[in-house]
Design an enzyme around this catalytic site. Structure first.
Site, PDB file in Angstrom:
ATOM      1  N   ARG A  49      32.788  -1.779 -25.550  1.00 61.46           N
ATOM      2  CA  ARG A  49      31.564  -2.307 -24.944  1.00 61.46           C
ATOM      3  C   ARG A  49      30.499  -1.227 -25.027  1.00 61.46           C
ATOM      4  O   ARG A  49      30.756  -0.108 -25.449  1.00 61.46           O
ATOM      5  CB  ARG A  49      31.789  -2.819 -23.510  1.00 61.46           C
ATOM      6  N   GLY A  50      29.281  -1.596 -24.582  1.00 52.57           N
ATOM      7  CA  GLY A  50      28.144  -0.686 -24.758  1.00 52.57           C
ATOM      8  C   GLY A  50      27.463  -1.070 -26.065  1.00 52.57           C
ATOM      9  O   GLY A  50      28.131  -1.246 -27.090  1.00 52.57           O
ATOM     10  N   ALA A  51      26.127  -1.183 -26.011  1.00 48.20           N
ATOM     11  CA  ALA A  51      25.391  -1.775 -27.138  1.00 48.20           C
ATOM     12  C   ALA A  51      25.690  -1.124 -28.499  1.00 48.20           C
ATOM     13  O   ALA A  51      26.074  -1.814 -29.449  1.00 48.20           O
ATOM     14  CB  ALA A  51      23.900  -1.759 -26.820  1.00 48.20           C
ATOM     15  N   ARG A  92      28.857 -11.664 -27.978  1.00 48.59           N
ATOM     16  CA  ARG A  92      28.055 -11.308 -26.798  1.00 48.59           C
ATOM     17  C   ARG A  92      26.569 -11.431 -27.176  1.00 48.59           C
ATOM     18  O   ARG A  92      26.172 -10.962 -28.249  1.00 48.59           O
ATOM     19  CB  ARG A  92      28.369  -9.874 -26.332  1.00 48.59           C
ATOM     20  N   GLN A 201      31.976  -0.230 -14.706  1.00 49.57           N
ATOM     21  CA  GLN A 201      31.837   0.715 -15.824  1.00 49.57           C
ATOM     22  C   GLN A 201      31.459   2.111 -15.325  1.00 49.57           C
ATOM     23  O   GLN A 201      31.787   3.110 -15.969  1.00 49.57           O
ATOM     24  CB  GLN A 201      30.762   0.220 -16.812  1.00 49.57           C
ATOM     25  N   ASP A 242      20.403  -2.388 -23.513  1.00 51.50           N
ATOM     26  CA  ASP A 242      21.056  -3.307 -24.457  1.00 51.50           C
ATOM     27  C   ASP A 242      20.061  -3.977 -25.395  1.00 51.50           C
ATOM     28  O   ASP A 242      20.412  -4.365 -26.506  1.00 51.50           O
ATOM     29  CB  ASP A 242      21.849  -4.370 -23.694  1.00 51.50           C
ATOM     30  N   ASN A 252      19.335  -4.020 -19.386  1.00 48.16           N
ATOM     31  CA  ASN A 252      20.506  -3.147 -19.248  1.00 48.16           C
ATOM     32  C   ASN A 252      21.431  -3.772 -18.209  1.00 48.16           C
ATOM     33  O   ASN A 252      21.127  -4.835 -17.647  1.00 48.16           O
ATOM     34  CB  ASN A 252      20.081  -1.727 -18.856  1.00 48.16           C
TER      35      ASN A 252
END
Ligand code: MRU
Length: 349
Positions: A49-51, A92, A201, A242, A252
């Protein structure tokens, strides 16, 4: 470099190895993805995960999809190739880095198909592009970190929300990249990490990551941030993004907007740290950013434990949009920009 590897392509087994972030901080286990379905599941369920990390993973996901076609003795057609990209694009909706990386790989694939490459040649051609996206991610986040570190005073106490670290990128991180660079430069910084409900997170990932690098970190619940500011415990805020619209409005992790409002009320700088691949110049403002809504059980449960009635109605947006007016500056690999200066960035095609 961080002390762990978030994601790495293993050419010997032709698989993508991901550090399974659903299991952190309790277990350090890896997921070896060899099918497109494994990659799309890993993105959907936040194993990765995380852009920026989602973008890099998707680029390798296309390689894996093509490998599967070859293994089934299928000729890779343009429509088959498009289907692989569509599967990955449907994972996503908010992080634009996913679509940015897929468009790069799509262009590479189309060029290969036009030039009559066979399946294996096409696969190798796509792998080169995915490796390049990975390498650029590492390089850009180090540059971004250096650019941001100049804004951090010695002894700064920095609040961050969610995880915008090496776990969210190929390496180094965006918000945590700035923090890493400031720490490496010898600044005695301290980090306050918001827990980041519902998926934690901040508490599970950001604290784990900072402790690995021995960067002082204090965990707080999300609802403690304004209190800490009011007590003079915070000097500035840095978070990732994001998707950033052309006017600087920035999506975000949910809760970022409230942190920005609290920072404004306490007259504290609020920085976004993101690579330019996170800027979506096709959107004029943040109201056009698609916001992912996730499974209500993420809110009904705290980890494995149910903390709300099973039948209670839930609203679970995964991101919010911080208006440009609350953002002091956006830190990128190309420099530091006021939100209304983003058009100056010359994004290469
Ligand atoms: O739902 P997640 O964990 O993918 O959300 C991640 C974030 O919101 C990060 O802050 C953002 O992607 C920036 S990562 C460098």
């Amino acid at each position: 470099m961080s002390n762990f590897q978030t994601l790495i392509w293993l050419e010997a087994s032709r698989t993508l190895r991901l550090l399974d972030q659903r299991r952190l901080p309790n277990e350090e286990v890896f997921l070896n993805c060899e099918t497109l379905l494994q990659v799309t599941d890993a993105i959907r369920t936040l194993a990765v995960r995380g852009a920026p990390a989602i973008g890099v993973t998707a680029a390798y996901g296309v390689v894996i999809g093509v490998q599967e076609e070859i293994a089934l003795n299928r000729t890779v057609s343009r429509s088959g190739f498009d289907n692989i990209i569509a599967e990955l694009a449907a994972t996503r909706p908010t992080a634009v880095n996913l679509f940015w990386a897929l468009e790069r790989v799509r262009k590479t694939g189309y060029a290969g198909l036009k030039n009559g490459l066979n399946g294996t040649e096409l696969r190798n051609h796509l792998l080169k592009e995915a490796d390049l996206i990975f390498a650029e991610d590492e390089r850009d986040h180090h540059l971004l970190g250096e650019n941001g570190a100049r804004l951090i005073p010695d002894r700064a106490r920095i609040l961050t929300h969610c995880n915008a670290g090496a776990l969210a990128c190929a390496d180094y991180g965006t918000a945590l990249g700035v923090i890493r660079a400031a720490h490496t430069a010898g600044k005695e910084i301290q980090v306050f990490a918001d827990e980041t409900r519902p998926l934690l997170q901040g508490s599970r990932l950001t604290t784990w990551e900072l402790l690995q690098d021995k960067i002082p970190v204090t965990l707080i619940c999300d609802n403690m941030a304004a209190h800490c500011m009011s007590k003079g415990m915070i000097d500035l805020v840095i978070v990732g993004a994001d998707r950033i619209a052309a006017n600087g409005d920035s999506a975000n992790k949910i809760g970022t907007y409230s942190v920005a409002l609290a920072a404004e009320a306490h007259n504290l700088p609020f920085y976004i740290a993101a690579p330019t691949s996170t800027i979506d110049f096709s959107l004029t403002n943040g109201s056009e950013i698609p916001i992912e809504e996730r499974d209500p059980d993420e809110v009904r449960f705290f980890g494995e434990k149910r903390t709300a009635p099973a039948e209670v109605k839930v609203y679970n947006p995964a991101f919010d949009v911080t208006p440009a007016r609350l953002i002091t500056a956006i830190i990128t690999e190309k420099g530091v920009f006021k939100p209304d200066q983003l058009e100056q960035i010359n994004v290469s095609p």
